[in-house]
Design a protein around this motif. Structure first.
Motif, mmCIF file in Angstrom:
data_model
loop_
_atom_site.group_PDB
_atom_site.id
_atom_site.type_symbol
_atom_site.label_atom_id
_atom_site.label_comp_id
_atom_site.label_asym_id
_atom_site.label_seq_id
_atom_site.Cartn_x
_atom_site.Cartn_y
_atom_site.Cartn_z
ATOM 1 N N GLU A 75 -2.580 -18.791 -16.856
ATOM 2 C CA GLU A 75 -3.413 -17.597 -16.913
ATOM 3 C C GLU A 75 -4.742 -17.896 -17.613
ATOM 4 O O GLU A 75 -5.797 -17.420 -17.204
ATOM 5 C CB GLU A 75 -2.674 -16.484 -17.649
ATOM 6 C CG GLU A 75 -3.435 -15.172 -17.741
ATOM 7 C CD GLU A 75 -2.652 -14.110 -18.485
ATOM 8 O OE1 GLU A 75 -2.231 -13.121 -17.843
ATOM 9 O OE2 GLU A 75 -2.432 -14.269 -19.704
ATOM 10 N N ARG A 76 -4.682 -18.726 -18.655
ATOM 11 C CA ARG A 76 -5.874 -19.162 -19.379
ATOM 12 C C ARG A 76 -5.754 -20.644 -19.667
ATOM 13 O O ARG A 76 -4.675 -21.128 -20.008
ATOM 14 C CB ARG A 76 -6.021 -18.401 -20.705
ATOM 15 C CG ARG A 76 -6.271 -16.917 -20.587
ATOM 16 C CD ARG A 76 -6.253 -16.269 -21.967
ATOM 17 N NE ARG A 76 -7.202 -16.903 -22.875
ATOM 18 C CZ ARG A 76 -7.175 -16.753 -24.197
ATOM 19 N NH1 ARG A 76 -6.222 -16.018 -24.772
ATOM 20 N NH2 ARG A 76 -8.073 -17.344 -24.962
ATOM 21 N N THR A 89 2.247 -18.985 -14.017
ATOM 22 C CA THR A 89 3.058 -18.708 -12.832
ATOM 23 C C THR A 89 3.327 -20.015 -12.108
ATOM 24 O O THR A 89 2.416 -20.838 -11.953
ATOM 25 C CB THR A 89 2.330 -17.743 -11.878
ATOM 26 O OG1 THR A 89 2.024 -16.529 -12.584
ATOM 27 C CG2 THR A 89 3.190 -17.416 -10.668
ATOM 28 N N GLN A 134 5.626 -14.199 -13.299
ATOM 29 C CA GLN A 134 4.886 -14.754 -14.434
ATOM 30 C C GLN A 134 5.818 -15.023 -15.615
ATOM 31 O O GLN A 134 6.644 -14.194 -15.968
ATOM 32 C CB GLN A 134 3.770 -13.821 -14.885
ATOM 33 C CG GLN A 134 2.887 -14.439 -15.975
ATOM 34 C CD GLN A 134 1.761 -13.530 -16.427
ATOM 35 O OE1 GLN A 134 1.988 -12.536 -17.110
ATOM 36 N NE2 GLN A 134 0.542 -13.878 -16.043
#
Length: 313
Positions: A75-76, A89, A134
Motif C-alpha cells: 500500500e505504501r 495485497t 488486503q
C-alpha cells in the motif's frame, strides 16, 4: 418378466454399480478433508533470487517452482521510522487479489521483513481482510531500506514467496555483516551452529546446561530463515522431526557460494527467542564443516513480543 426375474435383474445391476464405485475409488484415492488442509505441515525450502519487481517469485527450489506468478503489492513503499501499519495485497498473474490460503505452520501467511544490511529482522503474521484480499500488521521499522517477503501457499497452489522493497525515511548508516559467527547469545541462552554440508544443527543451552524442553512454536521446535548477503536471496527451512532439544536439525540447501545471515527462532519458558548467526558457504555443495571459524570480516536488532497473529520477532 416375472417378479422373480425382475428381482434377479435388479441384484445384478446393483452389483455392477458397486463394482464400478470400488474401481473408481481405488483409481482416485483418498480425498483430503478440510481438517487435513488446515493442519498441513509444509517442510519446504524456498530460495528466491534478488528481483523484487519480477512477478514470478516462485524461486528455484522445492514446491515453489510450480507456483504461478504472484506479486506483493505494498500500500505504501515509504514509511517514517517507528511502529508503522504495513498493508499489502497478494495478487495473482491476472492482477486479482488472492483471498484463499492454506494454513502452514499454524498461519496462512508468514511475513518476514529484513533490513537490506541484515541489521534488522521482523517475523510477523498479518491479518487478512477476506473481502478485499488486503493484509495488514503493525511493524517496528528503523531507518533504512527493507526487503519484505510474503511466505504463503494459496489454496490449491504451491508454496510461494512474493517480495517487494520499502524505504524508511531518516539518516541511515548500514552496519557491516561482520565475521562468521557460529555461536550467538540471546536472552540468557547460547545457541551454537554446526554445519555438515546441507545439514544444519542448532544446539540450545542455558547457563551451561542443554535445553531439553523446547516448546512448539508455530507447530515446530524451531524455525530458520537464511538470507544471502550478496543478493538478499531468501531461504526458509522447517526443522526435521526430533526431540524437544537441545538440538534442532534442518536440511538447508545453500546451493550458491556466499555469506548467509541465519535467523533461528525457538520457544522456551513461555517466550519466543531469536538467535542470529553468520556463515560462509565457500562453493556450491561444499562440505561446510562450520565450527565458528572466522571466514571473513553481526548485526544487532531488538527482540519484541507481539500477540495473536502479530508476533514481531
Amino acid at each position: 418378466m416375472s417378479r422373480r426375474q425382475r428381482i434377479a435383474a435388479f441384484v445384478v445391476a446393483l452389483a455392477a454399480v458397486l463394482a464400478l464405485a470400488i474401481g473408481i475409488g481405488r483409481w482416485v484415492g483418498p480425498i483430503a478433508t478440510d481438517d487435513e488442509d488446515d493442519h498441513a505441515h509444509d517442510d519446504r525450502t524456498v530460495l528466491t533470487p534478488d528481483d523484487p519487481d519480477d512477478s514470478d517469485d516462485s524461486g528455484d527450489a522445492g514446491d515453489a517452482a510450480a507456483a504461478p506468478p504472484t506479486t506483493l503489492d505494498l500500500e505504501r513503499t515509504v514509511h517514517d521510522a517507528g511502529r508503522q501499519r504495513l498493508a499489502f495485497t497478494i495478487r495473482d498473474a491476472a492482477g486479482e487479489p488472492v483471498t484463499s490460503y492454506d494454513v502452514v505452520h499454524e498461519k496462512r501467511l508468514h511475513l518476514v521483513v529484513v533490513r537490506t544490511d541484515l541489521g534488522g529482522y521482523r517475523h510477523v503474521h498479518p491479518r487478512l481482510d477476506a473481502a478485499t484480499g488486503q493484509w495488514a500488521v503493525d511493524v517496528d521499522l528503523d531507518t533504512g531500506s527493507w526487503r519484505v517477503y510474503a511466505d504463503f501457499t494459496p489454496t490449491g497452489g504451491a508454496a510461494t514467496i512474493a517480495q517487494a522493497d520499502l524505504q524508511v525515511a531518516g539518516d541511515f548508516t548500514p552496519v557491516e555483516l561482520g565475521a562468521d559467527d557460529a555461536t550467538a547469545e540471546v536472552d540468557g541462552y547460547e545457541v551454537h551452529l554446526a554445519r555438515d554440508g546441507d545439514e544444519l544443527a542448532l544446539h540450545v543451552s542455558r547457563d551451561g546446561a542443554p535445553v531439553t524442553d523446547l516448546e512448539p512454536h508455530l507447530g515446530a521446535y524451531g524455525h530458520l530463515v537464511a538470507i544471502r548477503a550478496a543478493d538478499l536471496a531468501y531461504l526458509h527451512v522447517h526443522p526435521e522431526e526430533g526431540e524437544a532439544g537441545p538440538g534442532v536439525a534442518f536440511h538447508a540447501a545453500l546451493d550458491q557460494a556466499g555469506r548467509y545471515r541465519l535467523f533461528f527462532e525457538f520457544s522456551h519458558a513461555g517466550a519466543v527467542h531469536r538467535a542470529e548467526l553468520t556463515l560462509t558457504a565457500d562453493v556450491p555443495g561444499d562440505s561446510g564443516h562450520n565450527d565458528g571459524t572466522d571466514h571473513s570480516g553481526g548485526a544487532d536488532d531488538e527482540h519484541e513480543e507481539g500477540d495473536g497473529d502479530e508476533h514481531d520477532h
